[in-house]
Design a protein around this motif. Structure first.
Motif, PDB file in Angstrom:
ATOM      1  N   ASP A  10    -164.542  56.701  15.684  1.00  0.00           N
ATOM      2  CA  ASP A  10    -165.239  57.566  14.724  1.00  0.00           C
ATOM      3  C   ASP A  10    -164.855  59.024  14.944  1.00  0.00           C
ATOM      4  O   ASP A  10    -164.637  59.771  13.978  1.00  0.00           O
ATOM      5  N   TYR A  11    -164.768  59.439  16.207  1.00  0.00           N
ATOM      6  CA  TYR A  11    -164.369  60.820  16.515  1.00  0.00           C
ATOM      7  C   TYR A  11    -162.927  61.057  16.058  1.00  0.00           C
ATOM      8  O   TYR A  11    -162.628  62.105  15.469  1.00  0.00           O
ATOM      9  N   MET A  12    -162.052  60.111  16.318  1.00  0.00           N
ATOM     10  CA  MET A  12    -160.654  60.260  15.906  1.00  0.00           C
ATOM     11  C   MET A  12    -160.549  60.416  14.393  1.00  0.00           C
ATOM     12  O   MET A  12    -159.808  61.279  13.905  1.00  0.00           O
ATOM     13  N   GLU A  13    -161.290  59.595  13.664  1.00  0.00           N
ATOM     14  CA  GLU A  13    -161.214  59.642  12.203  1.00  0.00           C
ATOM     15  C   GLU A  13    -161.842  60.906  11.638  1.00  0.00           C
ATOM     16  O   GLU A  13    -161.371  61.444  10.642  1.00  0.00           O
ATOM     17  N   SER A  14    -162.907  61.403  12.277  1.00  0.00           N
ATOM     18  CA  SER A  14    -163.564  62.606  11.760  1.00  0.00           C
ATOM     19  C   SER A  14    -162.756  63.869  12.036  1.00  0.00           C
ATOM     20  O   SER A  14    -162.843  64.835  11.290  1.00  0.00           O
ATOM     21  N   THR A  15    -161.958  63.853  13.098  1.00  0.00           N
ATOM     22  CA  THR A  15    -161.167  65.042  13.435  1.00  0.00           C
ATOM     23  C   THR A  15    -159.698  64.916  13.061  1.00  0.00           C
ATOM     24  O   THR A  15    -158.946  65.877  13.168  1.00  0.00           O
ATOM     25  N   GLY A  16    -159.274  63.727  12.643  1.00  0.00           N
ATOM     26  CA  GLY A  16    -157.874  63.517  12.297  1.00  0.00           C
ATOM     27  C   GLY A  16    -156.966  63.470  13.508  1.00  0.00           C
ATOM     28  O   GLY A  16    -155.780  63.753  13.413  1.00  0.00           O
ATOM     29  N   SER A  17    -157.516  63.094  14.647  1.00  0.00           N
ATOM     30  CA  SER A  17    -156.752  63.024  15.894  1.00  0.00           C
ATOM     31  C   SER A  17    -156.197  61.628  16.113  1.00  0.00           C
ATOM     32  O   SER A  17    -156.751  60.648  15.638  1.00  0.00           O
ATOM     33  N   THR A  18    -155.129  61.554  16.871  1.00  0.00           N
ATOM     34  CA  THR A  18    -154.594  60.259  17.267  1.00  0.00           C
ATOM     35  C   THR A  18    -155.190  59.876  18.614  1.00  0.00           C
ATOM     36  O   THR A  18    -155.800  60.707  19.301  1.00  0.00           O
ATOM     37  N   TYR A  19    -154.979  58.635  19.004  1.00  0.00           N
ATOM     38  CA  TYR A  19    -155.543  58.168  20.262  1.00  0.00           C
ATOM     39  C   TYR A  19    -154.984  58.936  21.461  1.00  0.00           C
ATOM     40  O   TYR A  19    -155.643  59.051  22.484  1.00  0.00           O
ATOM     41  N   LYS A  20    -153.799  59.506  21.327  1.00  0.00           N
ATOM     42  CA  LYS A  20    -153.176  60.240  22.427  1.00  0.00           C
ATOM     43  C   LYS A  20    -153.863  61.575  22.692  1.00  0.00           C
ATOM     44  O   LYS A  20    -153.723  62.138  23.767  1.00  0.00           O
ATOM     45  N   LEU A  21    -154.595  62.091  21.705  1.00  0.00           N
ATOM     46  CA  LEU A  21    -155.204  63.411  21.829  1.00  0.00           C
ATOM     47  C   LEU A  21    -156.668  63.385  22.232  1.00  0.00           C
ATOM     48  O   LEU A  21    -157.242  64.425  22.525  1.00  0.00           O
ATOM     49  N   VAL A  22    -157.289  62.205  22.242  1.00  0.00           N
ATOM     50  CA  VAL A  22    -158.729  62.116  22.471  1.00  0.00           C
ATOM     51  C   VAL A  22    -158.998  61.550  23.858  1.00  0.00           C
ATOM     52  O   VAL A  22    -158.486  60.491  24.219  1.00  0.00           O
ATOM     53  N   THR A  23    -159.778  62.286  24.637  1.00  0.00           N
ATOM     54  CA  THR A  23    -160.232  61.778  25.930  1.00  0.00           C
ATOM     55  C   THR A  23    -161.753  61.790  25.944  1.00  0.00           C
ATOM     56  O   THR A  23    -162.389  62.533  25.189  1.00  0.00           O
TER      57      THR A  23
END
Length: 134
Positions: free
Chosen positions: A12-25
């Motif tokens: 949900d965080y990735m989709e709301s911010t437009g981030s890929t899995y590599k950028l989210v910790t």
């Protein structure tokens, strides 16, 4: 299952911010616990969330992004974790959209052992009544 709530939170965080899995910790802490509990109306404890993170690590759905973050700090979702969470979410959506007839059919299928048992009991009772003549 708290492990899927944990993975869903990341997606949900990735989709709301437009981030890929590599950028989210993420780090499993009180802040994440409160966020998951408030979003899902659950009452998980930090210990349960840590066990869920252990399970995600064991299935390779999460991995450690950096060294030195502790066991539950600086975690990153893997492509395998993204796939597992999306697959689970899609299955729940399909299950929720079933018609009442399909839900009834699935209920009978899931509980066929109980229905067979009750059928056997009724058949046995009928046989006993027939033999004894009452």
């Amino acid at each position: 299952m708290p492990e899927f709530k944990l993975l869903d939170n990341v997606i949900d965080y990735m989709e709301s911010t437009g981030s890929t899995y590599k950028l989210v910790t993420l780090g499993v802490d009180e802040k994440l616990l409160n966020e998951i509990n408030s979003q899902n109306n659950t009452t998980y404890t930090l210990n349960e969330l840590e066990k869920a993170a252990d399970k995600c690590l064991a299935h390779e759905w999460l991995t450690h992004a950096t060294m030195g973050g502790g066991k539950y700090g600086s975690l990153r979702i893997t492509p395998k974790g993204v796939g597992a969470a999306r697959s689970r979410r899609k299955a729940e959506e399909l299950k929720a959209s079933r018609t009442w007839l399909k839900k009834s059919s699935d209920y009978i299928e899931d509980h066929k052992g109980i229905l067979i048992f009750f059928g056997a009991v009724i058949a046995l009772a009928t046989f006993i009544l027939k033999v004894t003549g009452e």
